[in-house]
Scaffold this active site. Structure first.
Site, PDB file in Angstrom:
ATOM      1  N   ASP A  23       0.864  -1.190   0.000  1.00  0.00           N
ATOM      2  CA  ASP A  23       0.000   0.000   0.000  1.00  0.00           C
ATOM      3  C   ASP A  23       0.895   1.233   0.000  1.00  0.00           C
ATOM      4  O   ASP A  23       1.988   1.199   0.564  1.00  0.00           O
ATOM      5  CB  ASP A  23      -0.892  -0.004   1.257  1.00  0.00           C
ATOM      6  CG  ASP A  23      -2.011   1.019   1.143  1.00  0.00           C
ATOM      7  OD1 ASP A  23      -2.347   1.418   0.014  1.00  0.00           O
ATOM      8  OD2 ASP A  23      -2.542   1.423   2.184  1.00  0.00           O
ATOM      9  N   ASN A  71      -7.139  -5.016  -8.937  1.00  0.00           N
ATOM     10  CA  ASN A  71      -6.062  -4.239  -9.569  1.00  0.00           C
ATOM     11  C   ASN A  71      -6.138  -4.211 -11.097  1.00  0.00           C
ATOM     12  O   ASN A  71      -5.539  -3.345 -11.729  1.00  0.00           O
ATOM     13  CB  ASN A  71      -4.683  -4.748  -9.118  1.00  0.00           C
ATOM     14  CG  ASN A  71      -4.350  -4.389  -7.687  1.00  0.00           C
ATOM     15  OD1 ASN A  71      -3.557  -5.046  -7.033  1.00  0.00           O
ATOM     16  ND2 ASN A  71      -4.960  -3.326  -7.167  1.00  0.00           N
TER      17      ASN A  71
HETATM   18  C1  FPP Z   1      -0.223  -0.704  -3.529  1.00  0.00           C
HETATM   19  O1  FPP Z   1       0.085   0.661  -3.655  1.00  0.00           O
HETATM   20  C2  FPP Z   1       0.509  -1.493  -4.546  1.00  0.00           C
HETATM   21  C3  FPP Z   1      -0.076  -2.388  -5.352  1.00  0.00           C
HETATM   22  C4  FPP Z   1      -1.503  -2.677  -5.330  1.00  0.00           C
HETATM   23  C5  FPP Z   1       0.734  -3.175  -6.337  1.00  0.00           C
HETATM   24  C6  FPP Z   1       2.005  -3.752  -5.773  1.00  0.00           C
HETATM   25  C7  FPP Z   1       2.644  -4.712  -6.726  1.00  0.00           C
HETATM   26  C8  FPP Z   1       3.909  -4.628  -7.181  1.00  0.00           C
HETATM   27  C9  FPP Z   1       4.854  -3.575  -6.762  1.00  0.00           C
HETATM   28  C10 FPP Z   1       4.356  -5.653  -8.173  1.00  0.00           C
HETATM   29  C11 FPP Z   1       5.618  -6.368  -7.789  1.00  0.00           C
HETATM   30  C12 FPP Z   1       5.461  -7.070  -6.489  1.00  0.00           C
HETATM   31  C13 FPP Z   1       6.401  -7.885  -5.988  1.00  0.00           C
HETATM   32  C14 FPP Z   1       6.234  -8.440  -4.642  1.00  0.00           C
HETATM   33  C15 FPP Z   1       7.585  -8.261  -6.744  1.00  0.00           C
HETATM   34  P1  FPP Z   1      -0.957   1.635  -4.323  1.00  0.00           P
HETATM   35  O2  FPP Z   1      -0.713   1.679  -5.798  1.00  0.00           O
HETATM   36  O3  FPP Z   1      -2.353   1.244  -3.939  1.00  0.00           O
HETATM   37  O4  FPP Z   1      -0.524   3.001  -3.695  1.00  0.00           O
HETATM   38  P2  FPP Z   1      -1.473   4.190  -3.229  1.00  0.00           P
HETATM   39  O5  FPP Z   1      -2.324   3.652  -2.126  1.00  0.00           O
HETATM   40  O6  FPP Z   1      -0.490   5.215  -2.776  1.00  0.00           O
HETATM   41  O7  FPP Z   1      -2.252   4.617  -4.435  1.00  0.00           O
END
Ligand code: FPP
Length: 173
Positions: A23, A71
């Protein structure tokens, strides 16, 4: 005098399994004037650092919730960037062997691009005998998807005559 906590903690305090919900990647990037995708790249790197630390201190299972069914609704460019990060992460076989880490992917891989599905199979197969830590990557996971998965499995058993619908319990689900 207050007792100071050992760092790393003694084994008696260690959880067996740690879960991480990604997050704030987007907010992290925005606060630095960077695109959201840079936040995801930094998040993936941070996860690698955490995984190494968990292995070093003796945590046996680490699960990261990396890409939910929700997502897919993000802009296509962001989805592509996330899939590319996952692709890179999963093809890092040299690192799993060096870290003696077993990689498992949870969730429904069927809507993922074929090359990513192939990378999952290779990563799981290639690391299956590693014993220091099991790293679970939850991909295309979601509460609704899990309910649907279990209902389908039970429906198949009922259709095959192996299960009486009236006998289904909460534990079965
Ligand atoms: C949450 O931050 C992040 C995600 C939903 C995606 C995370 C996935 C990766 C980084 C892919 C690679 C993963 C691994 C373990 C290799 P957000 O985008 O919801 O951030 P925000 O809340 O600030 O909008």
């Amino acid at each position: 005098m207050q007792e100071t906590r050992k760092d790393p903690p003694g084994r008696e305090f260690l959880p067996r399994h740690v879960g991480i919900i990604m997050d704030g990647n987007g907010r992290w990037a925005k606060s630095r004037g960077l695109p959201r995708t840079a936040g995801h790249a930094a998040g993936a790197e941070t996860f690698r650092t955490i995984a190494t630390y968990c292995r070093e201190i003796g945590i046996k299972y680490l699960t990261v919730y990396a890409f939910s069914t929700e997502n897919w609704k993000r802009p296509q460019k962001e989805v592509n960037a996330l899939l590319e990060l996952l692709r890179r992460f999963l093809s890092n076989m040299e690192e799993y062997q060096r870290e003696n880490a077993r990689l498992r992917v949870l969730g429904d891989p069927s809507p993922l691009p074929p090359d990513l599905r192939e990378a999952i199979v290779k990563a799981q197969e290639g690391s299956k005998d590693n014993t220091a830590i099991t790293v679970n990557i939850a991909l295309n996971y979601g509460g609704r998807a899990e309910i649907l998965h279990s209902v389908k499995a039970l429906a198949r058993e009922c259709a095959a005559g192996a299960l009486d619908p009236e006998a289904i319990t909460e534990e079965d689900i």
